[in-house]
Design a protein around this motif. Structure first.
Motif, PDB file in Angstrom:
ATOM      1  N   GLU A 158      -0.405  27.531 -62.051  1.00 36.76           N
ATOM      2  CA  GLU A 158      -0.658  26.922 -63.365  1.00 36.76           C
ATOM      3  C   GLU A 158      -1.303  25.554 -63.207  1.00 36.76           C
ATOM      4  O   GLU A 158      -2.259  25.208 -63.919  1.00 36.76           O
ATOM      5  CB  GLU A 158       0.645  26.801 -64.147  1.00 36.76           C
ATOM      6  CG  GLU A 158       0.456  26.199 -65.538  1.00 36.76           C
ATOM      7  CD  GLU A 158       1.753  26.092 -66.322  1.00 36.76           C
ATOM      8  OE1 GLU A 158       1.715  25.547 -67.438  1.00 36.76           O
ATOM      9  OE2 GLU A 158       2.787  26.549 -65.807  1.00 36.76           O
ATOM     10  N   ILE A 159      -0.796  24.757 -62.267  1.00 38.27           N
ATOM     11  CA  ILE A 159      -1.394  23.448 -62.022  1.00 38.27           C
ATOM     12  C   ILE A 159      -2.846  23.605 -61.593  1.00 38.27           C
ATOM     13  O   ILE A 159      -3.736  22.875 -62.066  1.00 38.27           O
ATOM     14  CB  ILE A 159      -0.595  22.690 -60.939  1.00 38.27           C
ATOM     15  CG1 ILE A 159       0.765  22.266 -61.491  1.00 38.27           C
ATOM     16  CG2 ILE A 159      -1.370  21.463 -60.455  1.00 38.27           C
ATOM     17  CD1 ILE A 159       1.680  21.656 -60.448  1.00 38.27           C
ATOM     18  N   HIS A 160      -3.112  24.562 -60.719  1.00 36.34           N
ATOM     19  CA  HIS A 160      -4.476  24.755 -60.222  1.00 36.34           C
ATOM     20  C   HIS A 160      -5.424  25.209 -61.329  1.00 36.34           C
ATOM     21  O   HIS A 160      -6.499  24.632 -61.523  1.00 36.34           O
ATOM     22  CB  HIS A 160      -4.475  25.781 -59.088  1.00 36.34           C
ATOM     23  CG  HIS A 160      -5.847  26.195 -58.655  1.00 36.34           C
ATOM     24  ND1 HIS A 160      -6.703  25.351 -57.989  1.00 36.34           N
ATOM     25  CD2 HIS A 160      -6.528  27.363 -58.819  1.00 36.34           C
ATOM     26  CE1 HIS A 160      -7.844  25.977 -57.752  1.00 36.34           C
ATOM     27  NE2 HIS A 160      -7.762  27.196 -58.243  1.00 36.34           N
ATOM     28  N   GLY A 494      -9.687  39.132 -54.078  1.00 31.66           N
ATOM     29  CA  GLY A 494      -9.623  37.806 -53.485  1.00 31.66           C
ATOM     30  C   GLY A 494     -10.431  36.783 -54.249  1.00 31.66           C
ATOM     31  O   GLY A 494     -10.194  35.577 -54.138  1.00 31.66           O
ATOM     32  N   TYR A 495     -11.389  37.286 -55.024  1.00 30.66           N
ATOM     33  CA  TYR A 495     -12.244  36.400 -55.811  1.00 30.66           C
ATOM     34  C   TYR A 495     -11.652  36.139 -57.192  1.00 30.66           C
ATOM     35  O   TYR A 495     -12.194  35.367 -57.969  1.00 30.66           O
ATOM     36  CB  TYR A 495     -13.627  37.042 -55.938  1.00 30.66           C
ATOM     37  CG  TYR A 495     -14.737  36.068 -56.236  1.00 30.66           C
ATOM     38  CD1 TYR A 495     -15.047  35.044 -55.351  1.00 30.66           C
ATOM     39  CD2 TYR A 495     -15.484  36.177 -57.408  1.00 30.66           C
ATOM     40  CE1 TYR A 495     -16.069  34.144 -55.620  1.00 30.66           C
ATOM     41  CE2 TYR A 495     -16.516  35.286 -57.693  1.00 30.66           C
ATOM     42  CZ  TYR A 495     -16.805  34.273 -56.792  1.00 30.66           C
ATOM     43  OH  TYR A 495     -17.810  33.384 -57.062  1.00 30.66           O
ATOM     44  N   ALA A 496     -10.536  36.793 -57.480  1.00 29.97           N
ATOM     45  CA  ALA A 496      -9.891  36.643 -58.786  1.00 29.97           C
ATOM     46  C   ALA A 496      -8.843  35.539 -58.729  1.00 29.97           C
ATOM     47  O   ALA A 496      -8.069  35.457 -57.769  1.00 29.97           O
ATOM     48  CB  ALA A 496      -9.226  37.959 -59.204  1.00 29.97           C
ATOM     49  N   GLU A 497      -8.803  34.725 -59.768  1.00 26.33           N
ATOM     50  CA  GLU A 497      -7.859  33.623 -59.773  1.00 26.33           C
ATOM     51  C   GLU A 497      -6.411  34.084 -59.874  1.00 26.33           C
ATOM     52  O   GLU A 497      -5.505  33.313 -59.588  1.00 26.33           O
ATOM     53  CB  GLU A 497      -8.182  32.653 -60.915  1.00 26.33           C
ATOM     54  CG  GLU A 497      -9.359  31.742 -60.633  1.00 26.33           C
ATOM     55  CD  GLU A 497      -9.383  30.527 -61.553  1.00 26.33           C
ATOM     56  OE1 GLU A 497      -8.897  30.653 -62.683  1.00 26.33           O
ATOM     57  OE2 GLU A 497      -9.883  29.479 -61.124  1.00 26.33           O
ATOM     58  N   GLU A 498      -6.202  35.329 -60.274  1.00 28.92           N
ATOM     59  CA  GLU A 498      -4.824  35.783 -60.391  1.00 28.92           C
ATOM     60  C   GLU A 498      -4.160  35.951 -59.026  1.00 28.92           C
ATOM     61  O   GLU A 498      -2.935  36.100 -58.952  1.00 28.92           O
ATOM     62  CB  GLU A 498      -4.751  37.090 -61.173  1.00 28.92           C
ATOM     63  CG  GLU A 498      -5.425  38.275 -60.501  1.00 28.92           C
ATOM     64  CD  GLU A 498      -5.414  39.513 -61.386  1.00 28.92           C
ATOM     65  OE1 GLU A 498      -4.416  40.240 -61.354  1.00 28.92           O
ATOM     66  OE2 GLU A 498      -6.406  39.721 -62.117  1.00 28.92           O
ATOM     67  N   TYR A 499      -4.934  35.942 -57.964  1.00 28.55           N
ATOM     68  CA  TYR A 499      -4.373  36.026 -56.613  1.00 28.55           C
ATOM     69  C   TYR A 499      -4.390  34.641 -55.962  1.00 28.55           C
ATOM     70  O   TYR A 499      -5.400  33.937 -55.974  1.00 28.55           O
ATOM     71  CB  TYR A 499      -5.138  37.032 -55.764  1.00 28.55           C
ATOM     72  CG  TYR A 499      -4.723  38.462 -56.023  1.00 28.55           C
ATOM     73  CD1 TYR A 499      -3.792  39.098 -55.198  1.00 28.55           C
ATOM     74  CD2 TYR A 499      -5.223  39.159 -57.109  1.00 28.55           C
ATOM     75  CE1 TYR A 499      -3.386  40.408 -55.440  1.00 28.55           C
ATOM     76  CE2 TYR A 499      -4.829  40.474 -57.376  1.00 28.55           C
ATOM     77  CZ  TYR A 499      -3.909  41.088 -56.529  1.00 28.55           C
ATOM     78  OH  TYR A 499      -3.511  42.380 -56.790  1.00 28.55           O
ATOM     79  N   SER A 502      -7.258  32.868 -53.633  1.00 29.56           N
ATOM     80  CA  SER A 502      -8.463  32.169 -54.095  1.00 29.56           C
ATOM     81  C   SER A 502      -8.215  30.665 -54.159  1.00 29.56           C
ATOM     82  O   SER A 502      -9.107  29.862 -53.866  1.00 29.56           O
ATOM     83  CB  SER A 502      -8.907  32.704 -55.461  1.00 29.56           C
ATOM     84  OG  SER A 502      -7.944  32.430 -56.459  1.00 29.56           O
ATOM     85  N   ARG A 503      -6.998  30.265 -54.549  1.00 30.89           N
ATOM     86  CA  ARG A 503      -6.650  28.837 -54.562  1.00 30.89           C
ATOM     87  C   ARG A 503      -6.590  28.289 -53.144  1.00 30.89           C
ATOM     88  O   ARG A 503      -7.074  27.172 -52.877  1.00 30.89           O
ATOM     89  CB  ARG A 503      -5.307  28.624 -55.261  1.00 30.89           C
ATOM     90  CG  ARG A 503      -4.702  27.231 -55.030  1.00 30.89           C
ATOM     91  CD  ARG A 503      -3.490  26.976 -55.892  1.00 30.89           C
ATOM     92  NE  ARG A 503      -2.419  27.926 -55.682  1.00 30.89           N
ATOM     93  CZ  ARG A 503      -1.474  27.823 -54.730  1.00 30.89           C
ATOM     94  NH1 ARG A 503      -1.518  26.815 -53.871  1.00 30.89           N
ATOM     95  NH2 ARG A 503      -0.519  28.717 -54.643  1.00 30.89           N
ATOM     96  N   LEU A 504      -6.024  29.047 -52.239  1.00 29.48           N
ATOM     97  CA  LEU A 504      -5.915  28.590 -50.858  1.00 29.48           C
ATOM     98  C   LEU A 504      -7.298  28.354 -50.244  1.00 29.48           C
ATOM     99  O   LEU A 504      -7.500  27.406 -49.479  1.00 29.48           O
ATOM    100  CB  LEU A 504      -5.138  29.612 -50.035  1.00 29.48           C
ATOM    101  CG  LEU A 504      -3.703  29.883 -50.502  1.00 29.48           C
ATOM    102  CD1 LEU A 504      -3.080  31.009 -49.682  1.00 29.48           C
ATOM    103  CD2 LEU A 504      -2.851  28.627 -50.427  1.00 29.48           C
ATOM    104  N   PHE A 505      -8.251  29.211 -50.596  1.00 26.85           N
ATOM    105  CA  PHE A 505      -9.609  29.085 -50.068  1.00 26.85           C
ATOM    106  C   PHE A 505     -10.267  27.786 -50.510  1.00 26.85           C
ATOM    107  O   PHE A 505     -10.830  27.051 -49.694  1.00 26.85           O
ATOM    108  CB  PHE A 505     -10.433  30.295 -50.502  1.00 26.85           C
ATOM    109  CG  PHE A 505     -11.871  30.255 -50.082  1.00 26.85           C
ATOM    110  CD1 PHE A 505     -12.225  30.383 -48.756  1.00 26.85           C
ATOM    111  CD2 PHE A 505     -12.885  30.106 -51.021  1.00 26.85           C
ATOM    112  CE1 PHE A 505     -13.562  30.359 -48.362  1.00 26.85           C
ATOM    113  CE2 PHE A 505     -14.211  30.079 -50.644  1.00 26.85           C
ATOM    114  CZ  PHE A 505     -14.559  30.198 -49.312  1.00 26.85           C
ATOM    115  N   VAL A 506     -10.197  27.472 -51.799  1.00 29.64           N
ATOM    116  CA  VAL A 506     -10.850  26.248 -52.274  1.00 29.64           C
ATOM    117  C   VAL A 506     -10.065  25.006 -51.875  1.00 29.64           C
ATOM    118  O   VAL A 506     -10.641  23.927 -51.691  1.00 29.64           O
ATOM    119  CB  VAL A 506     -11.100  26.275 -53.804  1.00 29.64           C
ATOM    120  CG1 VAL A 506     -12.134  27.325 -54.148  1.00 29.64           C
ATOM    121  CG2 VAL A 506      -9.820  26.498 -54.594  1.00 29.64           C
ATOM    122  N   ASP A 507      -8.745  25.147 -51.723  1.00 34.00           N
ATOM    123  CA  ASP A 507      -7.964  24.013 -51.236  1.00 34.00           C
ATOM    124  C   ASP A 507      -8.318  23.691 -49.782  1.00 34.00           C
ATOM    125  O   ASP A 507      -8.453  22.517 -49.408  1.00 34.00           O
ATOM    126  CB  ASP A 507      -6.470  24.300 -51.336  1.00 34.00           C
ATOM    127  CG  ASP A 507      -5.900  24.074 -52.728  1.00 34.00           C
ATOM    128  OD1 ASP A 507      -6.648  23.602 -53.611  1.00 34.00           O
ATOM    129  OD2 ASP A 507      -4.705  24.372 -52.938  1.00 34.00           O
TER     130      ASP A 507
END
Length: 538
Positions: A158-160, A494-499, A502-507
């Protein structure tokens, strides 16, 4: 086609050490070339040598770990073989530039062939290897892992997605656990006793919180680190007594304001000025990439106290700048002073990842800072650059720990998805390619983790500045590959924000940028330190 012999159950660590020696000879030759012909004239070579040397150093740090069991030995052999193969890729066709013969790595070829073999790698897909932490550190790991899983993971997405703020209950919860006092000496209200356990505990805690969220967890407890180290390096006793207990309890949260729009890693060019006035200093100028700047109660500001710019970093001083807490999505603050009033405005910088902390461009106009807030008082004037560097050395080790936490989360997500995703009638976890990817991820993570522990021990002895830079360079670049492959294993999802992946990749992408951009760290810091050691050994 030549068959590759199956690797022994227990890898030959003597052969691993010998293979590392072969690779190290190549590194030493290249460093000699840099010493002779200059780093700045050979920046590509310097960059490649720094990364290759960092990987081999991590591998050498694994040899003791590899002696502790069969799984540990296999992980060690696979890591070293991978590091040597990467060196070979950098070297191929450029042997003359590195100052070596075309067959310079031939004596390591059999070792690499054995422990990079596809079947061998695939066999390690579910082999993480024990961490070999002592009981006390296992308690630290368990406590922070539970906090991350119970408090941080449920809100991380949610924060992301909404670029939200870190809830105050996360800050207070970590404060109650003593997380902000891990780097503060006991005599100033923290938990650091001055030994290796301080550094290792911080590495362990940082990894576990970063596994929950880089922005809302692992990076949060690093807030006191740079200011605390700067105070240790140059603060007066009164300043230490004033600020360190408050940092340890999170009564005061700080942010670092060093970078400027035109000067990133080149801090010697800092333009923000501090001009003496009655009772203190007036600050003017613009800082950028001030992470957590709105929520912070104080900013650690590097400013120019000597207007003669020709003196470079010798004209810089470090200030503790109190401010009110501002809104996470931008803030405007004012203060009354003898110059008619100070202003501080924070403009948020939207980023693709690393959300929750928020970064800002901070414009400062006639902001009054009491004389007592110049770190070191009169003796600290012109010493700010050195105080900052004292803080950043430890920060690099912490950043490596953050990267390990992000990678661990990515590996766990990839394994879980692979075991539940069926393609062509079979779980993708059963495919050799998936297994080899998962194995290489696990090997990289454990190698990075174990070497971080080794660097922590060095830093506790007042050593390890170069090693901290090297582990940061290696681990943060590795995190990009690990999270990318975890994302790839997820396929389209993996390209979907629901997983989470995807956050780990951009972080992960930010890790090679902050605490010293990768190129600057390699060329201006690591390569120079390698050349310095080379010259000292001549």
């Amino acid at each position: 086609m030549t068959d590759v012999a199956a690797p022994p159950v227990t890898p030959d660590l003597a052969a691993a050490a010998a293979a590392l020696d072969v690779g190290q000879a190549v590194i030493d030759s290249a460093v000699g070339r840099l010493a002779e012909h200059g780093i700045d004239a050979n920046q590509v070579l310097a960059y490649d040598v720094a990364h290759a040397a960092a990987a081999l150093m991590c591998g050498r740090g694994l040899l003791d770990y590899g002696s502790k069991g069969d799984d540990e030995g296999r992980i060690t052999a696979a890591f070293i073989a991978d590091a040597l193969a990467d060196l070979g890729a950098k070297l191929f066709g450029r042997e003359a530039e590195w100052g070596v013969a075309n067959d310079a790595l031939d004596n390591a070829r059999d070792f690499v062939a054995t422990y990079r073999a596809s079947d061998f790698l695939a066999s390690l897909a579910n082999t993480d290897g024990p961490r070999h932490l002592g009981d006390d550190f296992e308690m630290v790991q368990d406590a922070f892992r539970r906090f991350a899983e119970d408090k941080i993971m449920p809100i991380a997405e949610e924060i992301h997605r909404h670029n939200g703020d870190i809830p105050e209950e996360i800050v207070t919860g970590l404060a109650e656990m003593g997380a902000f006092g891990l780097s503060i000496p006991e005599e100033y209200g923290g938990y650091a006793s001055g030994g290796a356990s301080d550094y290792i505990a911080m590495v362990v805690a940082t990894e576990e919180l970063s596994r929950g969220s880089l922005g809302a967890g692992g990076s949060l407890i690093t807030r006191p680190e740079i200011l605390a180290r700067a105070l240790e390096a140059g603060g007066t006793e009164e300043q230490k007594q004033e600020w360190m207990p408050k940092l340890a309890t999170a009564e005061v949260m700080n942010a670092v304001a060093v970078t400027e729009p035109d000067f990133g890693s080149d801090v010697a060019g800092v333009k923000v000025t501090a001009t003496q006035t009655d009772g203190g200093w007036l600050l003017n100028g613009v800082k950028t990439w001030c992470t957590y700047g709105a929520r912070a109660d104080v900013l650690m500001v590097l400013a120019r106290t000597d207007t003669d710019r020709s003196v470079g970093h010798r004209g810089l001083s470090m200030f503790i700048v109190p401010k009110e807490r501002g809104d996470g999505h931008g803030f405007e603050l004012t203060q009354e002073n003898d110059s008619g009033g100070g202003k501080m405005e924070g403009r948020p910088i939207d980023t693709i990842g690393y959300r929750g902390m928020h970064s800002y461009e901070v414009a400062i106009e006639n902001w009054f800072v009491p004389a007592d807030n110049l770190i070191g008082l009169d003796g600290g004037e012109g010493r700010g650059f050195y105080y900052q560097m004292a803080g950043f050395e430890n920060g690099r080790l912490q950043t490596a720990a953050r990267a390990v936490g992000v990678m661990q989360a990515a590996l766990e997500a990839a394994r879980d998805y692979a075991n539940n995703r069926v393609v062509f009638g079979e779980n993708i976890a059963e495919y050799q390619l998936t297994q080899a990817k998962l194995a290489r991820m696990a090997v990289i993570i454990q190698g990075a983790r174990q070497y971080s522990y080794e660097v922590a021990k060095l830093m506790a002895k007042g050593e390890g500045a170069m090693e901290a830079s090297m582990v940061k360079a290696y681990v943060c670049k590795a995190a990009e590959w690990v999270t990318r492959e975890a994302m790839q294993i997820h396929g389209g999802m993996g390209y979907a924000e629901e997983y989470t992946v995807s956050r780990l990749f951009v972080d992960a992408r930010v890790l090679s940028i902050f605490e010293g951009a990768d190129e600057v760290l390699c060329v201006k810091v690591i390569a120079r330190q390698l050349v310095g050691r080379h010259n000292a050994d001549k």
